[in-house]
Design a protein around this motif. Structure first.
Motif, PDB file in Angstrom:
ATOM      1  N   ARG A  61       6.922   0.366 -11.657  1.00  0.00           N
ATOM      2  CA  ARG A  61       5.886  -0.094 -10.948  1.00  0.00           C
ATOM      3  C   ARG A  61       5.163  -0.714 -10.117  1.00  0.00           C
ATOM      4  NH1 ARG A  61       6.889  -6.159 -13.958  1.00  0.00           N
ATOM      5  NH2 ARG A  61       4.487  -6.382 -13.546  1.00  0.00           N
ATOM      6  N   TRP A  99      -0.173  -2.965 -15.678  1.00  0.00           N
ATOM      7  CA  TRP A  99       1.374  -2.647 -14.491  1.00  0.00           C
ATOM      8  C   TRP A  99       1.476  -4.349 -13.897  1.00  0.00           C
ATOM      9  CZ3 TRP A  99      -1.068  -4.030  -9.191  1.00  0.00           C
ATOM     10  CH2 TRP A  99      -0.763  -3.884  -8.047  1.00  0.00           C
ATOM     11  N   GLY A 132       4.339   4.575  -9.645  1.00  0.00           N
ATOM     12  CA  GLY A 132       3.872   3.956 -11.179  1.00  0.00           C
ATOM     13  C   GLY A 132       5.115   3.566 -11.898  1.00  0.00           C
ATOM     14  N   PRO A 187      -0.333   1.020  -9.643  1.00  0.00           N
ATOM     15  CA  PRO A 187      -0.575   1.329 -11.189  1.00  0.00           C
ATOM     16  C   PRO A 187       0.068   2.982 -11.659  1.00  0.00           C
ATOM     17  CG  PRO A 187      -2.522  -0.047  -9.739  1.00  0.00           C
ATOM     18  CD  PRO A 187      -1.290   0.182  -9.327  1.00  0.00           C
ATOM     19  N   VAL A 196       5.126   2.009 -19.965  1.00  0.00           N
ATOM     20  CA  VAL A 196       5.782   1.357 -18.652  1.00  0.00           C
ATOM     21  C   VAL A 196       6.766   0.400 -19.158  1.00  0.00           C
ATOM     22  CG1 VAL A 196       5.556  -0.655 -16.795  1.00  0.00           C
ATOM     23  CG2 VAL A 196       3.016   1.612 -17.271  1.00  0.00           C
TER      24      VAL A 196
END
Length: 464
Positions: free
Chosen positions: A407, A299, A404, A410, A311
């Motif tokens: 971002r 994260w 999440g 987390p 991510v």
């Protein structure tokens, strides 16, 4: 009392709220059109032609829309007319997006499994659960008699994935159980059981919990002996995190309890205590457990190392979509790991853009708003807390998932309601909508007139 006041009181007593089932039917048909149009647009974008099974999906959604509308018209005629169309619209968009991801994933690897047909099956089971709940549960207040039974059921459901035979670990989290050829996430059912348990418990205990303790920094904190329930909820949340490695569910369960406690007692001190315990739990998890630390590192810096690959690719997809998106079938959302489940929001954001994603979030916001409206207008304490708890759990889940993906927080691994691929999620969310409609019907239903009550009392007295 004047003649005018008497006439006004008689008019208010005879007023009956409009059922608005006709408006619900029109909105539901519009939701069906949205789902079918999205499915057809996927085919045009990926293969240049409308998919052959578009009419099958259209027929399926039409049957679902008509059947659920007729059921609500019959067994819950005063229920909220907006919830059902919103849910069908989300469900249709989810089916279209999962089909689009199936096409993209199989173009990369023909041996990859398709999920769209399975999602249709789970949607059917969800509609069946919706129909059974509305048909059998004619008064939501009956659930209060089983408060502690639901609490025990929630504990059993949370423990099931830890058993050596039925429990199953996927992607480092042990939150699944095997049911023959299917896998099921009991935490989704535990969420509903906990909402019922918390509502029943807080209705009885809220007077004791509302007593003021000490005042610290201008905030009235609860008494020390009243901290027991919230400490137990905190320990259960940390236990879920430790044993199952499931950060999302622990945050969701604890947040549900704290918010319902605040609604019941109207004491901001509980929110402060809850925030402090969440901070302590997350800090402990970061320093003690490697999987939690890995997610925090991904994260904070997803562009360094392989831990933040999911991510990073999700953010690239959202950036590629821009304001208006690439269009159905014109992006590359299938390159993001778990784009059909954990990251379906990023997939939709890439092909529908920020505009389409905001429209989807607006639908979620309307569902939460209707749930809170039901809670505000409900006449009994149990129904008020249950409706608020279900709406809050829905809002928390969407916030955790979208936060999440973007971002903001987390990544936790929760599913996006009605959109993401997942059987247990879609079945239990349909059941949540059924509970909200039942409470809404009970709330909006006109109360019996004094004349009818007197007549019924007279009839009872005259019985031999």
């Amino acid at each position: 009392m004047s003649v005018r006041d008497t006439a006004r009181n008689q008019r208010d007593a005879s007023w009956v709220p409009r059922k608005r089932r006709g408006a619900e039917l029109v909105l539901t048909m519009m939701a069906v059109v949205i789902g079918v149009a999205a499915y057809a647009a996927v085919g045009l974008g990926t293969e240049g032609t409308i998919p052959a099974d578009t009419f099958k999906l259209g027929g399926f959604l039409a049957v679902v829309a008509v059947a659920t509308t007729l059921l609500v018209r019959r067994v819950a005629p005063y229920a909220d007319p907006v919830l059902l169309p919103l849910v069908i619209a989300l469900n249709g968009l989810g089916l279209a997006m999962i089909y689009r991801l199936d096409v993209g994933r199989q173009a990369l690897d023909p041996d990859r499994a398709a999920f769209a047909n399975g999602q249709l099956v789970w949607t059917t089971l969800g509609v069946v659960a919706f129909a059974v709940t509305l048909t059998l549960l004619r008064d939501h207040r009956r659930l209060q008699a089983f408060t502690y039974s639901f609490g025990l059921a929630a504990i059993v459901l949370l423990v099931l994935p830890l058993l050596p035979v039925v429990g199953r670990e996927i992607n480092g989290a042990r939150i699944w159980i095997n049911l023959g050829p299917f896998s099921f996430q009991p935490g989704e059912a535990a969420k509903v059981c906990l909402a019922i348990f918390f509502a029943g418990y807080l209705v009885v205990k809220r007077d004791a919990l509302a007593l003021a303790g000490r005042r610290f920094l201008g905030i009235d904190l609860p008494r020390g002996r009243d901290l027991g329930p919230i400490l137990v909820a905190w320990l259960i949340s940390i236990g879920v995190l430790v044993l199952q490695k499931d950060l999302g569910s622990s945050v969701l369960f604890f947040g549900l309890f704290v918010v319902m406690l605040y609604i019941a007692t109207e004491r901001p001190g509980w929110l402060v205590v809850g925030a402090l315990l969440v901070t302590a739990g997350v800090t402990l998890g970061y320093w003690q457990f490697g999987h939690v630390r890995t997610r925090f590192d991904a994260w904070l810096d997803p562009f360094t190392g392989d831990a933040g690959y999911q991510v990073k690719t999700g953010l690239f997809g959202l950036a590629h979509g821009g304001i208006l998106g690439t269009g159905w079938g014109q992006g590359s959302p299938q390159t993001t790991p778990y784009s059909f489940s954990d990251y379906i929001i990023a997939s939709l954001g890439e092909e529908l853009g920020l505009t389409g994603l905001m429209a989807i979030l607006l639908i979620y916001g309307l569902i939460v708003e209707r749930g809170l409206r039901i809670a505000l207008t409900c006449r009994d304490g149990f129904g008020k807390l249950l409706a608020a708890g279900l709406a809050v759990s829905f809002a928390l889940q969407v916030f955790v998932v979208v936060g999440g993906v973007t971002r903001l927080i987390p990544l936790t691994g929760l599913t996006t309601p009605f959109l993401a691929q997942g059987g247990s999620s879609i079945v239990l969310n349909w059941l949540i909508i059924a509970l909200l409609l039942r409470i809404s019907d009970q709330t909006r239903r006109p109360a019996p007139s004094p004349a009818s009550l007197a007549s019924s009392d007279t009839q009872v007295v005259r019985l031999p």
